[in-house]
Design a protein around this motif. Structure first.
Motif, PDB file in Angstrom:
ATOM      1  N   ILE A 177     -62.663  44.386  19.024  1.00  0.00           N
ATOM      2  CA  ILE A 177     -61.695  45.373  18.547  1.00  0.00           C
ATOM      3  C   ILE A 177     -60.284  44.794  18.663  1.00  0.00           C
ATOM      4  O   ILE A 177     -59.463  44.964  17.766  1.00  0.00           O
ATOM      5  CB  ILE A 177     -61.823  46.681  19.375  1.00  0.00           C
ATOM      6  N   GLY A 199     -70.577  49.738  33.517  1.00  0.00           N
ATOM      7  CA  GLY A 199     -71.794  50.551  33.588  1.00  0.00           C
ATOM      8  C   GLY A 199     -72.955  49.775  32.977  1.00  0.00           C
ATOM      9  O   GLY A 199     -72.755  48.761  32.283  1.00  0.00           O
ATOM     10  N   GLY A 201     -74.769  50.507  30.521  1.00  0.00           N
ATOM     11  CA  GLY A 201     -74.766  50.504  29.051  1.00  0.00           C
ATOM     12  C   GLY A 201     -74.048  49.271  28.525  1.00  0.00           C
ATOM     13  O   GLY A 201     -74.533  48.590  27.604  1.00  0.00           O
ATOM     14  N   THR A 202     -72.919  48.958  29.123  1.00  0.00           N
ATOM     15  CA  THR A 202     -72.161  47.767  28.709  1.00  0.00           C
ATOM     16  C   THR A 202     -72.935  46.506  29.063  1.00  0.00           C
ATOM     17  O   THR A 202     -72.980  45.546  28.277  1.00  0.00           O
ATOM     18  CB  THR A 202     -70.780  47.776  29.392  1.00  0.00           C
ATOM     19  N   ASP A 206     -73.542  44.460  25.728  1.00  0.00           N
ATOM     20  CA  ASP A 206     -72.596  43.345  25.545  1.00  0.00           C
ATOM     21  C   ASP A 206     -73.008  42.071  26.281  1.00  0.00           C
ATOM     22  O   ASP A 206     -72.429  41.020  26.031  1.00  0.00           O
ATOM     23  CB  ASP A 206     -71.198  43.748  26.047  1.00  0.00           C
ATOM     24  N   VAL A 227     -72.899  49.561  37.913  1.00  0.00           N
ATOM     25  CA  VAL A 227     -73.525  50.800  38.401  1.00  0.00           C
ATOM     26  C   VAL A 227     -74.668  51.168  37.468  1.00  0.00           C
ATOM     27  O   VAL A 227     -74.527  51.159  36.244  1.00  0.00           O
ATOM     28  CB  VAL A 227     -72.521  51.985  38.504  1.00  0.00           C
ATOM     29  N   SER A 228     -75.800  51.459  38.074  1.00  0.00           N
ATOM     30  CA  SER A 228     -76.982  51.844  37.298  1.00  0.00           C
ATOM     31  C   SER A 228     -77.971  52.529  38.234  1.00  0.00           C
ATOM     32  O   SER A 228     -78.289  51.969  39.293  1.00  0.00           O
ATOM     33  CB  SER A 228     -77.628  50.596  36.681  1.00  0.00           C
ATOM     34  N   ARG A 229     -78.429  53.730  37.844  1.00  0.00           N
ATOM     35  CA  ARG A 229     -79.332  54.473  38.750  1.00  0.00           C
ATOM     36  C   ARG A 229     -80.510  53.622  39.196  1.00  0.00           C
ATOM     37  O   ARG A 229     -80.810  53.510  40.370  1.00  0.00           O
ATOM     38  CB  ARG A 229     -79.885  55.720  38.031  1.00  0.00           C
ATOM     39  N   ASN A 232     -81.070  48.900  35.963  1.00  0.00           N
ATOM     40  CA  ASN A 232     -81.558  48.360  34.690  1.00  0.00           C
ATOM     41  C   ASN A 232     -80.707  47.182  34.233  1.00  0.00           C
ATOM     42  O   ASN A 232     -79.718  47.342  33.536  1.00  0.00           O
ATOM     43  CB  ASN A 232     -81.509  49.448  33.603  1.00  0.00           C
ATOM     44  N   ASP A 276     -74.471  61.748  42.415  1.00  0.00           N
ATOM     45  CA  ASP A 276     -73.464  62.804  42.304  1.00  0.00           C
ATOM     46  C   ASP A 276     -74.104  64.041  41.662  1.00  0.00           C
ATOM     47  O   ASP A 276     -75.325  64.098  41.483  1.00  0.00           O
ATOM     48  CB  ASP A 276     -72.232  62.294  41.525  1.00  0.00           C
ATOM     49  N   GLU A 301     -64.087  47.987  33.314  1.00  0.00           N
ATOM     50  CA  GLU A 301     -64.038  47.544  31.908  1.00  0.00           C
ATOM     51  C   GLU A 301     -64.988  48.316  31.012  1.00  0.00           C
ATOM     52  O   GLU A 301     -65.404  47.818  29.972  1.00  0.00           O
ATOM     53  CB  GLU A 301     -64.331  46.041  31.836  1.00  0.00           C
ATOM     54  N   GLY A 302     -65.385  49.494  31.423  1.00  0.00           N
ATOM     55  CA  GLY A 302     -66.204  50.320  30.547  1.00  0.00           C
ATOM     56  C   GLY A 302     -67.640  50.389  30.994  1.00  0.00           C
ATOM     57  O   GLY A 302     -67.975  49.968  32.101  1.00  0.00           O
ATOM     58  N   GLY A 303     -68.456  50.974  30.141  1.00  0.00           N
ATOM     59  CA  GLY A 303     -68.077  51.451  28.823  1.00  0.00           C
ATOM     60  C   GLY A 303     -67.587  52.888  28.823  1.00  0.00           C
ATOM     61  O   GLY A 303     -67.006  53.372  29.805  1.00  0.00           O
ATOM     62  N   ALA A 304     -67.871  53.538  27.705  1.00  0.00           N
ATOM     63  CA  ALA A 304     -67.318  54.859  27.460  1.00  0.00           C
ATOM     64  C   ALA A 304     -67.780  55.877  28.511  1.00  0.00           C
ATOM     65  O   ALA A 304     -66.994  56.683  29.015  1.00  0.00           O
ATOM     66  CB  ALA A 304     -67.719  55.317  26.062  1.00  0.00           C
ATOM     67  N   ARG A 305     -69.041  55.809  28.869  1.00  0.00           N
ATOM     68  CA  ARG A 305     -69.577  56.833  29.780  1.00  0.00           C
ATOM     69  C   ARG A 305     -69.036  56.636  31.202  1.00  0.00           C
ATOM     70  O   ARG A 305     -68.718  57.612  31.888  1.00  0.00           O
ATOM     71  CB  ARG A 305     -71.110  56.759  29.780  1.00  0.00           C
ATOM     72  N   LEU A 332     -67.763  55.558  19.948  1.00  0.00           N
ATOM     73  CA  LEU A 332     -67.823  55.982  21.361  1.00  0.00           C
ATOM     74  C   LEU A 332     -66.416  56.121  21.910  1.00  0.00           C
ATOM     75  O   LEU A 332     -65.614  55.187  21.816  1.00  0.00           O
ATOM     76  CB  LEU A 332     -68.544  54.933  22.201  1.00  0.00           C
TER      77      LEU A 332
HETATM   78  N1  LIG Z   1     -63.884  48.496  23.760  1.00  0.00           N
HETATM   79  C1  LIG Z   1     -64.056  48.169  25.018  1.00  0.00           C
HETATM   80  O1  LIG Z   1     -63.118  47.825  25.740  1.00  0.00           O
HETATM   81  C2  LIG Z   1     -65.443  48.221  25.589  1.00  0.00           C
HETATM   82  C3  LIG Z   1     -65.647  47.810  26.915  1.00  0.00           C
HETATM   83  C4  LIG Z   1     -66.912  47.912  27.454  1.00  0.00           C
HETATM   84  C5  LIG Z   1     -67.938  48.419  26.697  1.00  0.00           C
HETATM   85  N2  LIG Z   1     -67.712  48.786  25.421  1.00  0.00           N
HETATM   86  C6  LIG Z   1     -68.787  49.338  24.603  1.00  0.00           C
HETATM   87  O2  LIG Z   1     -69.205  50.525  25.222  1.00  0.00           O
HETATM   88  C7  LIG Z   1     -70.588  50.695  24.957  1.00  0.00           C
HETATM   89  C8  LIG Z   1     -71.270  50.993  26.274  1.00  0.00           C
HETATM   90  O3  LIG Z   1     -70.777  52.216  26.761  1.00  0.00           O
HETATM   91  P1  LIG Z   1     -71.759  53.308  27.287  1.00  0.00           P
HETATM   92  O4  LIG Z   1     -71.007  54.556  27.435  1.00  0.00           O
HETATM   93  O5  LIG Z   1     -72.956  53.313  26.426  1.00  0.00           O
HETATM   94  O6  LIG Z   1     -72.238  52.697  28.679  1.00  0.00           O
HETATM   95  P2  LIG Z   1     -71.494  52.399  30.055  1.00  0.00           P
HETATM   96  O7  LIG Z   1     -70.412  53.358  30.298  1.00  0.00           O
HETATM   97  O8  LIG Z   1     -71.210  50.957  30.127  1.00  0.00           O
HETATM   98  O9  LIG Z   1     -72.672  52.660  31.067  1.00  0.00           O
HETATM   99  C9  LIG Z   1     -73.118  53.969  31.275  1.00  0.00           C
HETATM  100  C10 LIG Z   1     -74.329  53.922  32.136  1.00  0.00           C
HETATM  101  O10 LIG Z   1     -73.978  53.458  33.432  1.00  0.00           O
HETATM  102  C11 LIG Z   1     -74.809  54.073  34.379  1.00  0.00           C
HETATM  103  N3  LIG Z   1     -73.996  54.771  35.379  1.00  0.00           N
HETATM  104  C12 LIG Z   1     -74.241  54.694  36.702  1.00  0.00           C
HETATM  105  N4  LIG Z   1     -73.415  55.456  37.377  1.00  0.00           N
HETATM  106  C13 LIG Z   1     -72.608  56.057  36.479  1.00  0.00           C
HETATM  107  C14 LIG Z   1     -71.577  57.017  36.621  1.00  0.00           C
HETATM  108  N5  LIG Z   1     -71.244  57.513  37.815  1.00  0.00           N
HETATM  109  N6  LIG Z   1     -70.960  57.453  35.513  1.00  0.00           N
HETATM  110  C15 LIG Z   1     -71.307  56.973  34.300  1.00  0.00           C
HETATM  111  N7  LIG Z   1     -72.314  56.076  34.106  1.00  0.00           N
HETATM  112  C16 LIG Z   1     -72.970  55.618  35.195  1.00  0.00           C
HETATM  113  C17 LIG Z   1     -75.691  55.049  33.631  1.00  0.00           C
HETATM  114  O11 LIG Z   1     -76.898  54.382  33.278  1.00  0.00           O
HETATM  115  P3  LIG Z   1     -78.169  54.282  34.229  1.00  0.00           P
HETATM  116  O12 LIG Z   1     -79.208  55.100  33.601  1.00  0.00           O
HETATM  117  O13 LIG Z   1     -78.499  52.824  34.251  1.00  0.00           O
HETATM  118  O14 LIG Z   1     -77.773  54.793  35.564  1.00  0.00           O
HETATM  119  C18 LIG Z   1     -74.922  55.289  32.352  1.00  0.00           C
HETATM  120  O15 LIG Z   1     -75.726  55.667  31.266  1.00  0.00           O
HETATM  121  C19 LIG Z   1     -71.071  49.445  24.305  1.00  0.00           C
HETATM  122  O16 LIG Z   1     -71.168  49.674  22.917  1.00  0.00           O
HETATM  123  C20 LIG Z   1     -69.986  48.457  24.561  1.00  0.00           C
HETATM  124  O17 LIG Z   1     -69.896  47.516  23.515  1.00  0.00           O
HETATM  125  C21 LIG Z   1     -66.497  48.706  24.846  1.00  0.00           C
END
Ligand SMILES: NC(=O)c1ccc[n+]([C@@H]2O[C@H](COP(=O)([O-])OP(=O)(O)OC[C@H]3O[C@@H](n4cnc5c(N)ncnc54)[C@H](OP(=O)(O)O)[C@@H]3O)[C@@H](O)[C@H]2O)c1
Length: 388
Positions: A177, A199, A201-202, A206, A227-229, A232, A276, A301-305, A332
């Motif tokens: 981006i 997280g 997901g990232t 990625d 962080v991952s439950r 994974n 939590d 550094e992310g991701g969105a969640r 996202l």
């Molecule tokens: N533009 C940017 O700067 C940037 C940076 C990084 C990522 N990204 C993009 O973001 C996307 C990934 O984002 P995402 O939202 O899918 O995943 P994420 O935020 O990277 O990971 C979320 C996962 O982390 C785990 N987790 C553990 N504890 C958590 C907590 N307290 N709160 C939230 N999550 C927690 C959960 O999975 P478990 O089931 O494993 O616990 C959750 O589903 C990708 O497409 C990536 O390319 C963009």
């Protein structure tokens, strides 16, 4: 004017310690006599000489006697001895070398100093002036100040986003981006902080390395945190395959014994934490564990969640969003779970900064609580420096 000139120089010197002095502050010092710099130094590594001593040593090595000189220092000199402290009090060194005037940017918020260094110098008949370039000195030591005040790591949320606020497309594509120079800056950010977190997901989408890869890298590698439950992580991912050489840690809630032994064998430190209210690893506990383990600062550094969780919980000090003039539409966003009823009620960052990196603009600002804590160290009538 002269005070600001020399203090700006001391601030530049201090920045050379970035990434190497944690949990100590960045400090720079310049000794001046008759309009000439006769010695300069900075705190270069944790356990090494403090900036004041380094400047005095430098002056002596050059054959310059510090007697009667003015010492410019970005932080109040330390004033105590302790079993866990490597250096003698800098106030003693300043006194014994006959320095006549000390000009400071800010008071040291460390409760073991907090004004006692200034008091000791004044008692010894040394003139002390404070508050020169205070705003810039506070900005330089945000991690040191805020982690001490809040007893948790200084937390920076960083992401790259489209003009419509997306971190990735709906199909999870985010490469790239932001501009190459914005991505280079992101590596410097990593290098200046102790840890970097994503997280799962990232990690999955990625496959990031989360290492510092700048030209002529002068930073140590930060601790990598996921962080991952259930832990994974793919076994062929960079996070797993590089864990034997780069410190890597997983915080989880319910990992299987098999997965735990596989990750541990790969060199990943697996730390269970409580879930939590959403059954995700408690980020408060994660941050507390990191702090208790000596981590003073972390770049998320992310991701969105993950960002959404931290935003909702107000668990951050600074947000830096690298914003690119591109539209990702139905992508996202880290803010999807925020629903302020009015603009007045919306979370708003303070003390915003704007920088340009090629086609990308970075917008950075402080959580209001962090801004308030930092403002407490800036005198009302600051003899300010050029803007940071
Ligand atoms: N533009 C940017 O700067 C940037 C940076 C990084 C990522 N990204 C993009 O973001 C996307 C990934 O984002 P995402 O939202 O899918 O995943 P994420 O935020 O990277 O990971 C979320 C996962 O982390 C785990 N987790 C553990 N504890 C958590 C907590 N307290 N709160 C939230 N999550 C927690 C959960 O999975 P478990 O089931 O494993 O616990 C959750 O589903 C990708 O497409 C990536 O390319 C963009």
């Amino acid at each position: 004017m002269e005070d600001r000139y020399y203090m700006e120089h001391a601030l530049r010197l201090a920045s050379a310690g970035a990434g190497h002095v944690t949990p100590n502050p960045l400090v720079g010092a310049v000794l001046v006599r008759n309009g000439q710099v006769i010695g300069e130094g900075w705190h270069a590594r944790y356990g090494g000489p403090h900036a004041e001593q380094a400047a005095i040593d430098h002056a002596l090595q050059q054959g310059n006697d510090p007697r009667g000189a003015t010492l410019y220092c970005t932080l109040e000199p330390c004033s105590f001895t302790a079993p866990d402290k490597h250096n003698p009090p800098c106030t003693t060194a300043i006194r014994t070398h006959g320095i006549r005037t000390v000009v400071l940017a800010i008071v040291d918020p460390n409760p073991r100093v907090r004004g006692s260094g200034i008091a000791q110098l004044k008692q010894a008949g040394i003139e002390v002036r404070t508050g020169v370039c205070a705003r810039k000195a506070v900005r330089q030591n945000e991690a040191y100040i805020l982690s001490r005040e809040q007893r948790r790591p200084y937390i920076v949320l960083k992401w790259a986003q489209s003009l419509d606020g997306c971190m990735a497309t709906g199909s999870h594509d985010s490469k790239w981006i932001s501009s190459p120079s914005a991505r280079e800056e992101a590596h410097h950010l990593r290098g200046r902080l102790d840890a970097v977190m994503v997280g799962s997901g990232t990690a999955a989408h990625d496959d990031p390395q989360l290492t510092v890869r700048t030209a002529n890298n002068r930073y140590p590698q930060p601790l990598r945190v996921v962080v991952s439950r259930h832990g994974n992580l793919r076994k062929d991912s960079h996070l797993v395959t590089q864990a034997d050489t780069i410190p890597t840690r997983l915080y989880c809630t319910g990992i299987s014994p098999d997965q735990q032994s596989r990750l541990t064998a790969a060199g990943i430190q697996v730390i269970p934490v409580e879930p939590d209210s959403e059954s995700l690893p408690s980020l408060h506990q994660v941050m507390q564990h990191l702090y208790d383990d000596g981590i003073q600062s972390i770049l998320v550094e992310g991701g969105a969640r993950l960002h959404a969780s931290l935003l909702r919980q107000g668990l951050y000090d600074r947000i830096t969003a690298f914003t690119e003039p591109v539209f990702l539409g139905d992508g996202l966003r880290p803010t999807d779970n925020l629903h302020p009823a009015t603009v007045a009620a919306a979370p708003r960052l303070l003390d915003s900064e704007f920088h340009r990196f090629g086609s990308t603009i970075s917008i950075s600002g402080l959580h209001p609580d962090a801004a308030r804590l930092l403002h407490d160290l800036i005198p009302d009538k600051e003899a300010s420096c050029s803007p940071v």
